[in-house]
Design an enzyme around this catalytic site. Sequence first.
Site, mmCIF file in Angstrom:
data_model
loop_
_atom_site.group_PDB
_atom_site.id
_atom_site.type_symbol
_atom_site.label_atom_id
_atom_site.label_comp_id
_atom_site.label_asym_id
_atom_site.label_seq_id
_atom_site.Cartn_x
_atom_site.Cartn_y
_atom_site.Cartn_z
ATOM 1 N N LYS A 1 -3.793 3.129 15.151
ATOM 2 C CA LYS A 1 -4.204 3.887 13.964
ATOM 3 C C LYS A 1 -3.821 3.134 12.698
ATOM 4 C CE LYS A 1 -0.014 6.757 14.155
ATOM 5 N NZ LYS A 1 0.512 8.126 14.350
ATOM 6 N N TYR B 1 6.558 -0.817 -19.360
ATOM 7 C CA TYR B 1 6.095 0.360 -20.087
ATOM 8 C C TYR B 1 7.244 1.237 -20.590
ATOM 9 C CZ TYR B 1 1.263 -0.459 -18.617
ATOM 10 O OH TYR B 1 0.016 -0.990 -18.436
#
Length: 371
Positions: free
Chosen positions: A40, A264
Amino acid sequence: MNTDSYPGSWCEIHLDRISHNLKLTLGLVPSGRRLCAVLKADAYGHGIKQVVPLMQAQGVGCTGITSNAEAMAVRAAGFEGTLIRLRAATPDEVDNALDARIEEQVSSLAIAEKLKAIKVAGHTVRAHLALNALGMSRDGLEIATAKGWATCQAILKLLGKDVVGICTHFPCNTPENLRASADLFHKQVSRVIKNSTLERSDLLVHAGSSLTLASDEPVETDLYRCGAILYGILKPELGFQTAMDLRTRVVSIGDYPEGASVGYDRACLLNADRSLACLSIDYANGFRQDRDPDAAIVLGNQLAPVIGKTSMNTLVVDITDVEGVQVGDEAKVFGGIEDPKAPLAKTEQQFRTIMADLYADWGMRNERIFR
């Protein structure tokens, strides 16, 4: 993602290590039991197309997937063996995956009715009755309740011998929890068989995962469904090796004065003059925003602390005390230092999540180079 001939960040996938891990895993599987290789999330980010041949080379005849796309990729890679879906599917998913010949989980009347209709239409049906057994409480049928038991009986009446397996997923693999879960599951399996036309000898009764296989608590299961251990996430002390490295590049170097802000929101202010390097990786590439404050990148064989808030595709490291860094140098986020077993616990702490999550994220967000 389109192929980039000179990527800014990339995963190196070591196929020889996956083969090595698979051999070790098969050695742990008790005699008379089987292995289901879990593929998966595109083989935990390592690539279904590349992993399937490694399985076939060692005679693994069963794989586990979740989505239709994964199932189609497994079949496209040439695998003709048993393919089991490891979660509940919607009726439309079942309809759209007939060509992949998936053995579906069933825990609801809606899916039982869909599978019955598919058989009437001429298709082969092989279903696995999924029981919850007071476990994960996500897509298994809880037959400890009156309603759940009634649903189970209705499913068995509809599908009969087309139920070829009974399965569950253990929620915890500590010895005491594992033993209690295994005992309850097998009591429920016995109840199902006793009240149906099913024969134990015809059924695949399965529950074990990588953690179950690697535990010291023996449990009765016909099949171990293993993913994590194949990619080196567990048991480095037994020789299992991590199979993925995450790397990036230095794209700029600069000197910045005391008081300058980094990233930031001016969340980081330099407390002294520092030399900083910008790397071409960040949250778009799976470098988590919610990282440990002590996160670091390896440049050469030296650690460079990550500073400032993360950006989409670039991050900043402090290289004031790191010698010889130049633009274009490779930087190592995970793996590839000297020990291919790598510091798993340290990486999980740095990124505040588990390696399976990181592998899947990194492998599907970055270019992959297969070694």
